[in-house]
Design an enzyme around this catalytic site. Structure first.
Site, PDB file in Angstrom:
ATOM      1  N   ASN A  10       0.876  -1.172   0.000  1.00  0.00           N
ATOM      2  CA  ASN A  10       0.000   0.000   0.000  1.00  0.00           C
ATOM      3  C   ASN A  10       0.912   1.220   0.000  1.00  0.00           C
ATOM      4  OD1 ASN A  10      -1.791   2.050   0.521  1.00  0.00           O
ATOM      5  ND2 ASN A  10      -2.290   1.374   2.602  1.00  0.00           N
ATOM      6  N   TRP A  11       1.031   1.837  -1.178  1.00  0.00           N
ATOM      7  CA  TRP A  11       1.983   2.955  -1.287  1.00  0.00           C
ATOM      8  C   TRP A  11       1.444   4.229  -0.648  1.00  0.00           C
ATOM      9  CZ3 TRP A  11       3.991   2.707  -7.085  1.00  0.00           C
ATOM     10  CH2 TRP A  11       4.706   1.508  -7.268  1.00  0.00           C
ATOM     11  N   LYS A  12       0.158   4.253  -0.311  1.00  0.00           N
ATOM     12  CA  LYS A  12      -0.471   5.453   0.263  1.00  0.00           C
ATOM     13  C   LYS A  12      -0.215   6.642  -0.673  1.00  0.00           C
ATOM     14  CE  LYS A  12      -0.098   3.259   4.706  1.00  0.00           C
ATOM     15  NZ  LYS A  12      -0.029   3.372   6.168  1.00  0.00           N
ATOM     16  N   HIS A  96      -9.488   1.250   4.523  1.00  0.00           N
ATOM     17  CA  HIS A  96      -8.226   1.372   5.272  1.00  0.00           C
ATOM     18  C   HIS A  96      -8.456   2.304   6.462  1.00  0.00           C
ATOM     19  CE1 HIS A  96      -4.149   2.561   6.305  1.00  0.00           C
ATOM     20  NE2 HIS A  96      -3.776   1.416   5.764  1.00  0.00           N
ATOM     21  N   GLU A  98      -6.842   4.675   7.605  1.00  0.00           N
ATOM     22  CA  GLU A  98      -6.633   6.108   7.341  1.00  0.00           C
ATOM     23  C   GLU A  98      -7.853   6.709   6.656  1.00  0.00           C
ATOM     24  OE1 GLU A  98      -2.848   5.576   5.417  1.00  0.00           O
ATOM     25  OE2 GLU A  98      -2.016   4.979   7.346  1.00  0.00           O
ATOM     26  N   GLU A 168      -5.510  -4.923  10.385  1.00  0.00           N
ATOM     27  CA  GLU A 168      -4.454  -3.950  10.667  1.00  0.00           C
ATOM     28  C   GLU A 168      -4.747  -3.246  11.990  1.00  0.00           C
ATOM     29  OE1 GLU A 168      -2.363  -2.708   6.768  1.00  0.00           O
ATOM     30  OE2 GLU A 168      -4.082  -1.413   7.048  1.00  0.00           O
ATOM     31  N   GLY A 174       2.566   2.104  10.757  1.00  0.00           N
ATOM     32  CA  GLY A 174       3.542   3.182  10.618  1.00  0.00           C
ATOM     33  C   GLY A 174       4.228   3.558  11.920  1.00  0.00           C
ATOM     34  N   SER A 214       3.389  -2.281  10.328  1.00  0.00           N
ATOM     35  CA  SER A 214       4.836  -2.401  10.544  1.00  0.00           C
ATOM     36  C   SER A 214       5.379  -3.788  10.200  1.00  0.00           C
ATOM     37  CB  SER A 214       5.217  -2.006  11.977  1.00  0.00           C
ATOM     38  OG  SER A 214       4.848  -0.653  12.214  1.00  0.00           O
ATOM     39  N   GLY A 235       2.848  -1.105   4.227  1.00  0.00           N
ATOM     40  CA  GLY A 235       3.005   0.305   3.901  1.00  0.00           C
ATOM     41  C   GLY A 235       4.466   0.634   3.664  1.00  0.00           C
ATOM     42  N   GLY A 236       5.133   1.128   4.705  1.00  0.00           N
ATOM     43  CA  GLY A 236       6.505   1.622   4.594  1.00  0.00           C
ATOM     44  C   GLY A 236       7.465   0.691   3.870  1.00  0.00           C
TER      45      GLY A 236
HETATM   46  P1  PGA Z   1       2.878   0.113   7.590  1.00  0.00           P
HETATM   47  O1  PGA Z   1       1.430   0.393   6.947  1.00  0.00           O
HETATM   48  O2  PGA Z   1       3.375  -1.175   6.996  1.00  0.00           O
HETATM   49  O3  PGA Z   1       3.708   1.306   7.177  1.00  0.00           O
HETATM   50  O4  PGA Z   1       2.687   0.027   9.065  1.00  0.00           O
HETATM   51  C1  PGA Z   1       0.508  -0.650   6.741  1.00  0.00           C
HETATM   52  C2  PGA Z   1      -0.779  -0.099   6.168  1.00  0.00           C
HETATM   53  O5  PGA Z   1      -1.222   0.979   6.582  1.00  0.00           O
HETATM   54  O6  PGA Z   1      -1.401  -0.722   5.270  1.00  0.00           O
END
Ligand code: PGA
Length: 253
Positions: A10-12, A96, A98, A168, A174, A214, A235-236
């Site tokens: 997930n590149w956001k 998600h 967010e 999640e 993050g 994470s 994500g990251g």
């Molecule tokens: P993260 O994000 O791996 O940076 O914790 C995961 C996500 O929000 O899908």
């Protein structure tokens, strides 16, 4: 029950079209020939076309990060399932945390988006997860139950067969804090239990449940070793080809 591992990045709100293409160009040789996992990257809308073109003829599939439920109309700033299909997306992330936290996404709108995705043949990744406050208040099971029953309301067992769930924990996204493999497995077990109640054991045993929060190359193997953890939403660690490829390789062992 063998469920195929699925690792999705997930590149956001990261990566322009040239940056996204360069990332996938670098990723392709690193994951070439891997067929033990479904590999997906989810760039921003404006980067989809370029990434789809770069990923063409590789084992990397492309997904979007959201969609609107209507076919078209006065929904400024939104994007339809048909538009995502036209851009070459095959997956779509829905609900998600967010989106829930910053953009007012609710279980009801998750459900509407999910129906639109299923109608168009996009493979939905439906996200659920609790806040730290909810976990500390021992409300995790309750929160997840509500998210599953609301988000999946009216979905049939045959539709459920095409849906991926991403668990999640919000406090792990993050933050560098990962749920321990045992804690994540407990929660995945609970989610599968709810799916058994809702859709029956045969179907629920086939549903893939990703962990997200994470996840990185260093912890992917122990998380994926848990019987009910079937993949990751990353994500990251998906923003660099080397770390995403290392994570995928560690996940499949
Ligand atoms: P993260 O994000 O791996 O940076 O914790 C995961 C996500 O929000 O899908």
């Amino acid at each position: 029950m063998a469920r195929k591992v699925i690792i999705a990045g997930n590149w956001k709100m990261n990566n322009t079209a040239p940056e996204g293409s360069a990332l996938v160009e670098a990723l392709k040789p690193l994951v070439a020939g891997i067929d033990a996992a479904d590999i997906v990257v989810c760039p921003p809308f404006t980067t989809l076309n370029a990434v789809v073109e770069t990923a063409c003829n590789s084992n990397i599939k492309v997904g979007a990060q959201n969609l609107h439920w209507a076919e078209s109309g006065a929904f400024t700033g939104e994007i339809s399932a048909a538009m995502l299909k036209e851009a070459g997306a095959t997956y779509v992330i829905i609900g998600h945390s967010e989106r829930r936290q910053y953009f007012g996404e609710t279980d009801a709108t998750v459900n509407q988006r999910l129906r639109a995705a299923l109608c168009s043949g996009l493979i939905p990744i439906v996200c659920v997860g609790e806040t730290l406050e909810e976990r500390e208040g021992e409300r995790t099971d309750n929160v997840l139950s509500m998210q599953l029953s609301g988000g999946l309301a009216g979905i049939t067992a045959s539709e459920m067969a095409d849906i991926i769930i991403a668990y999640e924990p919000i406090w792990a996204i993050g933050t560098g804090k990962t749920a321990t493999p045992e804690m994540a497995e407990d929660t995945h077990c609970f989610i599968r239990g709810r799916l058994i109640e809702m859709f029956g054991a045969d179907l629920a045993e086939k549903v893939r449940i990703q962990y997200g929060g994470s996840m990185k190359p260093e912890n992917a193997a122990e998380l994926l070793a848990q019987p009910n953890i079937d993949g990751g939403l990353i994500g990251g660690a998906s923003l660099k080809a080397a770390s995403f490829a290392a994570l995928i390789k560690n996940a499949i062992g």
